[in-house]
Motif scaffolding. Structure first.
Motif, mmCIF file in Angstrom:
data_model
loop_
_atom_site.group_PDB
_atom_site.id
_atom_site.type_symbol
_atom_site.label_atom_id
_atom_site.label_comp_id
_atom_site.label_asym_id
_atom_site.label_seq_id
_atom_site.Cartn_x
_atom_site.Cartn_y
_atom_site.Cartn_z
ATOM 1 N N LEU A 198 -23.770 25.853 55.161
ATOM 2 C CA LEU A 198 -23.608 25.526 53.751
ATOM 3 C C LEU A 198 -24.944 25.577 53.028
ATOM 4 N N TYR A 199 -24.933 26.207 51.864
ATOM 5 C CA TYR A 199 -26.032 26.104 50.911
ATOM 6 C C TYR A 199 -25.556 25.080 49.895
ATOM 7 N N THR A 200 -26.292 23.979 49.773
ATOM 8 C CA THR A 200 -25.841 22.863 48.946
ATOM 9 C C THR A 200 -26.943 22.393 48.009
ATOM 10 N N LEU A 201 -26.567 21.522 47.107
ATOM 11 C CA LEU A 201 -27.503 20.794 46.254
ATOM 12 C C LEU A 201 -27.341 19.314 46.571
ATOM 13 N N SER A 202 -28.431 18.610 46.675
ATOM 14 C CA SER A 202 -28.369 17.192 47.048
ATOM 15 C C SER A 202 -27.649 16.350 46.004
ATOM 16 N N THR A 203 -27.584 16.822 44.775
ATOM 17 C CA THR A 203 -26.982 16.064 43.685
ATOM 18 C C THR A 203 -25.554 16.489 43.363
ATOM 19 N N ASP B 81 -17.499 16.306 58.186
ATOM 20 C CA ASP B 81 -17.783 15.145 59.040
ATOM 21 C C ASP B 81 -16.486 14.482 59.509
ATOM 22 N N GLN B 82 -15.537 14.308 58.589
ATOM 23 C CA GLN B 82 -14.271 13.677 58.942
ATOM 24 C C GLN B 82 -13.483 14.504 59.953
ATOM 25 N N LYS B 83 -13.581 15.822 59.847
ATOM 26 C CA LYS B 83 -12.914 16.711 60.804
ATOM 27 C C LYS B 83 -13.653 16.747 62.138
ATOM 28 N N GLY B 84 -14.915 16.330 62.124
ATOM 29 C CA GLY B 84 -15.710 16.333 63.345
ATOM 30 C C GLY B 84 -16.236 17.705 63.721
ATOM 31 N N PHE B 85 -16.410 18.587 62.726
ATOM 32 C CA PHE B 85 -16.886 19.943 62.978
ATOM 33 C C PHE B 85 -18.410 20.007 62.948
ATOM 34 N N GLU B 86 -18.950 20.846 63.799
ATOM 35 C CA GLU B 86 -20.383 21.133 63.780
ATOM 36 C C GLU B 86 -20.668 22.064 62.601
ATOM 37 N N TYR B 87 -21.764 21.800 61.896
ATOM 38 C CA TYR B 87 -22.178 22.676 60.795
ATOM 39 C C TYR B 87 -23.663 22.492 60.529
ATOM 40 N N SER B 88 -24.185 23.407 59.748
ATOM 41 C CA SER B 88 -25.588 23.349 59.322
ATOM 42 C C SER B 88 -25.615 23.492 57.807
ATOM 43 N N TYR B 89 -26.661 22.949 57.200
ATOM 44 C CA TYR B 89 -26.786 23.088 55.749
ATOM 45 C C TYR B 89 -28.245 23.013 55.334
ATOM 46 N N VAL B 90 -28.477 23.526 54.133
ATOM 47 C CA VAL B 90 -29.778 23.375 53.501
ATOM 48 C C VAL B 90 -29.517 22.912 52.066
ATOM 49 N N PRO C 163 -20.928 24.194 46.529
ATOM 50 C CA PRO C 163 -21.561 24.711 47.736
ATOM 51 C C PRO C 163 -21.168 26.165 47.984
ATOM 52 N N THR C 164 -22.069 26.890 48.617
ATOM 53 C CA THR C 164 -21.769 28.221 49.128
ATOM 54 C C THR C 164 -21.599 28.051 50.625
ATOM 55 N N VAL C 165 -20.423 28.399 51.128
ATOM 56 C CA VAL C 165 -20.070 28.184 52.525
ATOM 57 C C VAL C 165 -19.970 29.539 53.216
ATOM 58 N N VAL C 166 -20.779 29.735 54.269
ATOM 59 C CA VAL C 166 -20.793 30.995 55.016
ATOM 60 C C VAL C 166 -20.265 30.716 56.417
ATOM 61 N N ILE C 167 -19.266 31.499 56.825
ATOM 62 C CA ILE C 167 -18.619 31.315 58.120
ATOM 63 C C ILE C 167 -18.927 32.503 59.018
ATOM 64 N N ASN C 168 -19.527 32.209 60.172
ATOM 65 C CA ASN C 168 -19.827 33.220 61.195
ATOM 66 C C ASN C 168 -20.596 34.421 60.657
ATOM 67 N N ASP C 169 -21.419 34.195 59.652
ATOM 68 C CA ASP C 169 -22.213 35.264 59.031
ATOM 69 C C ASP C 169 -21.357 36.441 58.576
#
Length: 93
Positions: free
Chosen positions: A16-21, A33-42, A69-75
């Motif tokens: 995920l490309y996110t904004l803190s706000t 988090d609720q689904k319990g999935f592994e992920y990365s973000y900036v 957010p911009t969500v990228v799955i498996n590149d």
């Protein structure tokens, strides 16, 4: 670029490309988090000035409108916004 890793069940590479706000970004993270999935973000807005434009170039590659957010799955696939149904569809859930 400081990439945060969140542990959990491996459902493929979720980035995920996110904004803190951004409310929608926080909702997407909370849902993962609720689904319990592994992920990365900036958090793009927290990146140092010297890295910010390079990160935005990456966001533009996936999402020319640069919405979050911009969500990228498996590149391979990308969508923007808080759309858990779309993510479940891509992941085959």
């Amino acid at each position: 670029m400081k990439v945060e890793q969140v542990g959990g069940e491996d459902r493929g590479k979720i980035f995920l490309y996110t904004l803190s706000t951004c409310v929608w970004c926080r909702r997407m993270k909370r849902w993962l988090d609720q689904k319990g999935f592994e992920y990365s973000y900036v958090d793009v807005d927290l990146a140092p000035d010297r890295e910010h434009e390079a990160i935005m170039d990456e966001v533009r590659k996936w999402n020319p409108s640069c919405s979050f957010p911009t969500v990228v799955i498996n590149d391979q696939e990308c969508f923007s916004g808080f759309d858990p149904e779309r993510l479940e569809e891509i992941l085959g859930l």
